[in-house]
Design a protein around this motif. Structure first.
Motif, mmCIF file in Angstrom:
data_model
loop_
_atom_site.group_PDB
_atom_site.id
_atom_site.type_symbol
_atom_site.label_atom_id
_atom_site.label_comp_id
_atom_site.label_asym_id
_atom_site.label_seq_id
_atom_site.Cartn_x
_atom_site.Cartn_y
_atom_site.Cartn_z
ATOM 1 N N ALA A 57 -6.473 9.610 11.054
ATOM 2 C CA ALA A 57 -5.250 8.819 11.238
ATOM 3 C C ALA A 57 -4.859 8.785 12.716
ATOM 4 N N PRO A 58 -4.062 7.788 13.125
ATOM 5 C CA PRO A 58 -3.626 7.725 14.516
ATOM 6 C C PRO A 58 -2.769 8.935 14.882
ATOM 7 N N GLU A 59 -2.806 9.304 16.136
ATOM 8 C CA GLU A 59 -2.065 10.444 16.626
ATOM 9 C C GLU A 59 -0.563 10.196 16.473
ATOM 10 N N PRO A 60 0.204 11.243 16.107
ATOM 11 C CA PRO A 60 1.666 11.084 16.049
ATOM 12 C C PRO A 60 2.214 10.703 17.426
ATOM 13 N N VAL A 61 3.319 9.982 17.446
ATOM 14 C CA VAL A 61 3.912 9.565 18.718
ATOM 15 C C VAL A 61 4.935 10.570 19.220
ATOM 16 N N GLY A 62 5.048 11.713 18.571
ATOM 17 C CA GLY A 62 5.964 12.770 18.976
ATOM 18 C C GLY A 62 5.439 14.118 18.527
ATOM 19 N N LEU A 63 6.267 15.128 18.669
ATOM 20 C CA LEU A 63 5.897 16.493 18.305
ATOM 21 C C LEU A 63 6.173 16.723 16.821
ATOM 22 N N TYR A 64 5.238 16.297 15.992
ATOM 23 C CA TYR A 64 5.320 16.497 14.547
ATOM 24 C C TYR A 64 3.921 16.362 13.953
ATOM 25 N N GLY A 98 4.113 24.510 -1.004
ATOM 26 C CA GLY A 98 3.647 24.719 -2.371
ATOM 27 C C GLY A 98 2.586 23.688 -2.696
ATOM 28 N N ASN A 99 2.760 22.986 -3.817
ATOM 29 C CA ASN A 99 1.781 21.951 -4.167
ATOM 30 C C ASN A 99 2.263 20.557 -3.760
ATOM 31 N N LEU A 100 3.286 20.494 -2.892
ATOM 32 C CA LEU A 100 3.784 19.209 -2.409
ATOM 33 C C LEU A 100 3.328 18.959 -0.983
ATOM 34 N N LEU A 101 3.056 17.712 -0.695
ATOM 35 C CA LEU A 101 2.644 17.273 0.627
ATOM 36 C C LEU A 101 3.642 16.223 1.111
ATOM 37 N N PHE A 102 4.318 16.515 2.212
ATOM 38 C CA PHE A 102 5.294 15.605 2.802
ATOM 39 C C PHE A 102 4.677 14.966 4.033
ATOM 40 N N LEU A 103 4.519 13.651 4.016
ATOM 41 C CA LEU A 103 3.945 12.945 5.159
ATOM 42 C C LEU A 103 5.051 12.518 6.109
ATOM 43 N N SER A 104 4.795 12.683 7.400
ATOM 44 C CA SER A 104 5.693 12.117 8.405
ATOM 45 C C SER A 104 5.556 10.604 8.335
ATOM 46 N N GLY A 105 6.448 9.889 9.011
ATOM 47 C CA GLY A 105 6.350 8.433 9.028
ATOM 48 C C GLY A 105 4.977 7.989 9.501
ATOM 49 N N ALA A 112 -3.819 8.758 -5.859
ATOM 50 C CA ALA A 112 -3.257 8.947 -7.198
ATOM 51 C C ALA A 112 -2.201 10.048 -7.231
ATOM 52 N N ASN A 113 -2.127 10.856 -6.170
ATOM 53 C CA ASN A 113 -1.172 11.959 -6.114
ATOM 54 C C ASN A 113 0.167 11.563 -5.485
ATOM 55 N N LEU A 114 0.291 10.338 -5.003
ATOM 56 C CA LEU A 114 1.564 9.902 -4.425
ATOM 57 C C LEU A 114 2.632 9.863 -5.518
ATOM 58 N N VAL A 115 3.790 10.471 -5.223
ATOM 59 C CA VAL A 115 4.886 10.472 -6.191
ATOM 60 C C VAL A 115 6.129 9.755 -5.673
ATOM 61 N N ASP A 116 6.233 9.592 -4.350
ATOM 62 C CA ASP A 116 7.405 8.932 -3.783
ATOM 63 C C ASP A 116 7.017 8.263 -2.464
ATOM 64 N N VAL A 117 7.421 7.012 -2.302
ATOM 65 C CA VAL A 117 7.117 6.249 -1.094
ATOM 66 C C VAL A 117 8.398 5.578 -0.608
ATOM 67 N N THR A 118 8.744 5.824 0.646
ATOM 68 C CA THR A 118 9.851 5.117 1.288
ATOM 69 C C THR A 118 9.232 4.194 2.321
ATOM 70 N N VAL A 119 9.589 2.924 2.248
ATOM 71 C CA VAL A 119 9.013 1.906 3.132
ATOM 72 C C VAL A 119 10.108 1.369 4.041
ATOM 73 N N PHE A 120 9.816 1.334 5.326
ATOM 74 C CA PHE A 120 10.735 0.785 6.321
ATOM 75 C C PHE A 120 10.135 -0.521 6.828
#
Length: 146
Positions: A13-20, A27-34, A84-92
């Motif tokens: 994936a492309p490099e983050p544009v900030g420090l994140y 646990g068994n959850l994966l939170f993706l940055s924007g 298939a593991n995505l459970v929530d998507v916020t789109v801007f």
């Protein structure tokens, strides 16, 4: 992905544009940055033409949708998860009026088998000259095991 088990960085994936990190595991959850549609190793954005001042002159929302979904998939796979593991998507979106119909059609193609919860909001501007960004939550492990 990086060796830190909580902070994950994708090799595709492309490099983050900030420090994140690209993602963080809890646990068994994966939170993706924007996640935006940029391409790894470059500031190139699929479907975007900039003017002399660096402002968006023209853009192709379809090209950006395909690119952002590809980048999300890269991060998920590098983290040991998957689409298939995505459970929530916020789109801007930066232009709901002109882009929602195209985005919604392409979203339906990618999510016909897995339908996570979804929120779509319009924002005035995103940090780079992009028209779409996704914020996602997924599980790690087989979807039926979580």
């Amino acid at each position: 992905m990086a060796s830190n088990p909580e902070h994950l960085h994708s090799s595709k994936a492309p490099e983050p544009v900030g420090l994140y990190p690209h993602a963080r595991r809890v646990g068994n959850l994966l939170f993706l940055s924007g996640v935006g549609p940029r391409e790894k190793g470059t500031s190139q954005i699929p479907g975007v033409e900039l003017d002399e001042e660096g402002n968006i002159a023209r853009y192709d929302i379809a090209a950006q949708c395909h690119a952002v979904f590809r980048n999300v998939r890269y991060i998920l796979e590098d983290a040991g998860s998957g689409w298939a593991n995505l459970v929530d998507v916020t789109v801007f979106l930066t232009n709901m009026k002109d882009d929602f119909q195209t985005y919604n059609r392409i979203y339906a193609e990618y999510f016909k088998d897995n339908q996570p919860c979804r929120t779509t909001v319009e924002v005035n501007k995103l940090p780079t000259p992009i028209a779409i960004e996704l914020k996602c939550i997924a599980t790690i492990g087989a979807p039926e095991q979580v």
